[in-house]
Design an enzyme around this catalytic site. Structure first.
Site, mmCIF file in Angstrom:
data_model
loop_
_atom_site.group_PDB
_atom_site.id
_atom_site.type_symbol
_atom_site.label_atom_id
_atom_site.label_comp_id
_atom_site.label_asym_id
_atom_site.label_seq_id
_atom_site.Cartn_x
_atom_site.Cartn_y
_atom_site.Cartn_z
ATOM 1 N N ARG A 51 -19.337 -62.978 -12.250
ATOM 2 C CA ARG A 51 -20.117 -63.904 -11.443
ATOM 3 C C ARG A 51 -21.443 -63.332 -10.952
ATOM 4 O O ARG A 51 -22.488 -63.952 -11.094
ATOM 5 C CB ARG A 51 -19.356 -64.313 -10.176
ATOM 6 C CG ARG A 51 -18.565 -65.558 -10.267
ATOM 7 C CD ARG A 51 -17.411 -65.444 -9.307
ATOM 8 N NE ARG A 51 -16.655 -64.261 -9.676
ATOM 9 C CZ ARG A 51 -15.766 -64.239 -10.659
ATOM 10 N NH1 ARG A 51 -15.496 -65.308 -11.312
ATOM 11 N NH2 ARG A 51 -15.127 -63.123 -11.009
ATOM 12 N N THR A 52 -21.385 -62.156 -10.351
ATOM 13 C CA THR A 52 -22.590 -61.678 -9.681
ATOM 14 C C THR A 52 -23.710 -61.452 -10.709
ATOM 15 O O THR A 52 -24.834 -61.909 -10.532
ATOM 16 C CB THR A 52 -22.293 -60.394 -8.888
ATOM 17 O OG1 THR A 52 -21.191 -60.668 -8.028
ATOM 18 C CG2 THR A 52 -23.477 -59.964 -8.053
ATOM 19 N N LYS A 80 -25.606 -40.015 -19.820
ATOM 20 C CA LYS A 80 -26.191 -38.711 -20.184
ATOM 21 C C LYS A 80 -26.419 -37.852 -18.953
ATOM 22 O O LYS A 80 -26.937 -36.750 -19.046
ATOM 23 C CB LYS A 80 -27.535 -38.916 -20.880
ATOM 24 C CG LYS A 80 -27.470 -39.686 -22.173
ATOM 25 C CD LYS A 80 -28.897 -39.795 -22.728
ATOM 26 C CE LYS A 80 -28.956 -40.729 -23.919
ATOM 27 N NZ LYS A 80 -30.356 -41.057 -24.251
ATOM 28 N N ARG A 101 -25.375 -52.949 -9.111
ATOM 29 C CA ARG A 101 -23.978 -52.790 -8.657
ATOM 30 C C ARG A 101 -23.532 -51.393 -9.056
ATOM 31 O O ARG A 101 -23.824 -50.928 -10.165
ATOM 32 C CB ARG A 101 -23.071 -53.822 -9.314
ATOM 33 C CG ARG A 101 -21.604 -53.512 -9.086
ATOM 34 C CD ARG A 101 -20.699 -54.626 -9.503
ATOM 35 N NE ARG A 101 -20.777 -55.750 -8.582
ATOM 36 C CZ ARG A 101 -19.942 -56.784 -8.608
ATOM 37 N NH1 ARG A 101 -18.977 -56.832 -9.492
ATOM 38 N NH2 ARG A 101 -20.073 -57.775 -7.735
ATOM 39 N N HIS A 129 -21.432 -56.164 0.134
ATOM 40 C CA HIS A 129 -21.769 -57.081 -0.967
ATOM 41 C C HIS A 129 -22.592 -58.230 -0.385
ATOM 42 O O HIS A 129 -22.111 -59.353 -0.254
ATOM 43 C CB HIS A 129 -20.481 -57.583 -1.622
ATOM 44 C CG HIS A 129 -20.653 -58.257 -2.944
ATOM 45 N ND1 HIS A 129 -21.873 -58.677 -3.430
ATOM 46 C CD2 HIS A 129 -19.733 -58.580 -3.897
ATOM 47 C CE1 HIS A 129 -21.688 -59.229 -4.618
ATOM 48 N NE2 HIS A 129 -20.409 -59.180 -4.925
HETATM 49 C C1 NCD Z 1 -16.093 -59.437 -5.557
HETATM 50 C C2 NCD Z 1 -16.629 -58.009 -5.658
HETATM 51 O O1 NCD Z 1 -17.130 -57.618 -6.716
HETATM 52 O O2 NCD Z 1 -16.532 -57.329 -4.657
HETATM 53 N N1 NCD Z 1 -16.413 -60.215 -6.675
HETATM 54 C C3 NCD Z 1 -17.598 -60.877 -6.681
HETATM 55 O O3 NCD Z 1 -18.652 -60.298 -6.730
HETATM 56 N N2 NCD Z 1 -17.564 -62.214 -6.548
HETATM 57 C C4 NCD Z 1 -14.666 -59.508 -5.197
HETATM 58 C C5 NCD Z 1 -13.672 -58.763 -6.045
HETATM 59 O O4 NCD Z 1 -14.005 -58.090 -7.010
HETATM 60 O O5 NCD Z 1 -12.496 -58.893 -5.711
#
Ligand code: NCD
Length: 304
Positions: A51-52, A80, A101, A129
């Site tokens: 999703r993100t 590397k 991320r 997040h």
């Molecule tokens: C979440 C995350 O990555 O922290 N997912 C997301 O970005 N919607 C929640 C999860 O991974 O459980």
């Protein structure tokens, strides 16, 4: 504001402006189709995501911009031995904005200190997040018509769930919020979050391991999966009793107006049969995530 590393980087006014912009975009997407023409977004994902990453990419495409990046650390120079700081400096030469991320808490902050373009934290370890939190706030606002005066239950893995940490930290700045924290002993909210946010802001809260006894009170229920990838031995042993499963039966005692949320991915915390309940908001939440990320990109690029 140049970067978004922690949701607390934003004032409540700035958050509200983002929500307003997201709603404008949702109501009239064609007005925004060309806003990011010739701009490039880089997605640097050192940890899995559906999703993100895809919502940031979709957001940039819908603003008329382009996307570059990688979706796993193994396909980047990190394999590397390149540092996050160097990667950020390098990618600044190719892009106008970076989304990162990383499994290590603090990595996007390091990136932002070394990048010459805005950096957005798309999740750093079990820490934060912020863009999921913006998504959650937009969803609560659209479903409830307000961001204050409600009772919210957080259920599942409150220890490692970064979306929970970010959402709690910002809700502590809103008025009239009561929090019900439902988890097993080993997956309780970290004590520093309780101390620094909840206690510091005199937020009314209870901790319990019994979802059924509190469900009738809730206006919002935020379910989470167990973050097994961050478990140590203790949590692994208790992971079985740490799982709560939301079923249509359990929901019989909940308010008609309950808003059921989940950042997704879902494993087994919400039975599929709940999806057709009008109170299930988690797929609406996904769509809201794209609009709020469009609003955020415009803000950081100083376009709107
Ligand atoms: C979440 C995350 O990555 O922290 N997912 C997301 O970005 N919607 C929640 C999860 O991974 O459980």
């Amino acid at each position: 504001m140049k970067n978004l590393i922690d949701i607390l980087d934003l004032s409540l006014d700035e958050i509200f402006n983002l929500i307003e912009t997201a709603i404008k975009i949702k109501n009239n997407p064609s007005k925004y189709m060309e806003k990011c023409r010739h701009k490039k977004l880089a997605t640097l994902f050192f940890e899995p995501s559906t999703r993100t990453r895809l919502s940031f990419e979709a957001a940039m495409y819908e603003l008329g911009g382009n996307v570059i990046g990688f979706s796993e650390a193994q396909s980047s120079s990190a394999a590397k031995g390149e540092s996050v700081a160097d990667t950020a400096r390098v990618v600044s030469c190719y892009s106008d904005i970076i989304v990162m991320r990383h499994p290590k808490a603090g990595a996007p902050l390091v990136a932002s200190m070394n990048a010459s373009v805005p950096v957005i934290n798309a999740g750093d370890g079990g820490h934060n997040h912020p863009t999921q939190t913006l998504t959650d706030l937009l969803t609560i606002y659209l479903e409830k018509g307000r961001l204050d005066n409600f009772t919210i239950g957080f259920c599942g893995d409150l220890k490692f769930g970064r979306t929970v940490h970010s959402l709690i930290s910002i809700l502590c700045r809103h008025k009239g919020i009561k929090m019900i924290l439902v988890s097993t002993e080993s997956l309780r909210l970290p004590s520093y979050t309780v101390m620094n946010c909840i206690n510091k802001n005199n937020i009314e809260y209870i901790e319990t391991n019994d979802l059924d006894s509190v469900i009738p009170e809730l206006d919002v229920l935020y379910m989470t999966r167990l973050q097994k990838e961050r478990f140590t031995g203790i949590q692994t042993r208790s992971s079985i009793d740490g799982s709560y499963i939301l079923t249509p039966d359990r929901l019989k005692r909940a308010k008609k107006s309950l808003c059921i949320m989940h950042p997704l991915p879902r494993v087994n915390e919400i039975e599929r049969a709940v999806d057709s309940d009008p109170r299930a908001c988690y797929f609406k939440q996904v769509l809201n995530g794209k609009y709020i990320r469009m609003a955020l990109i415009l803000k950081l690029l100083e376009i709107e």
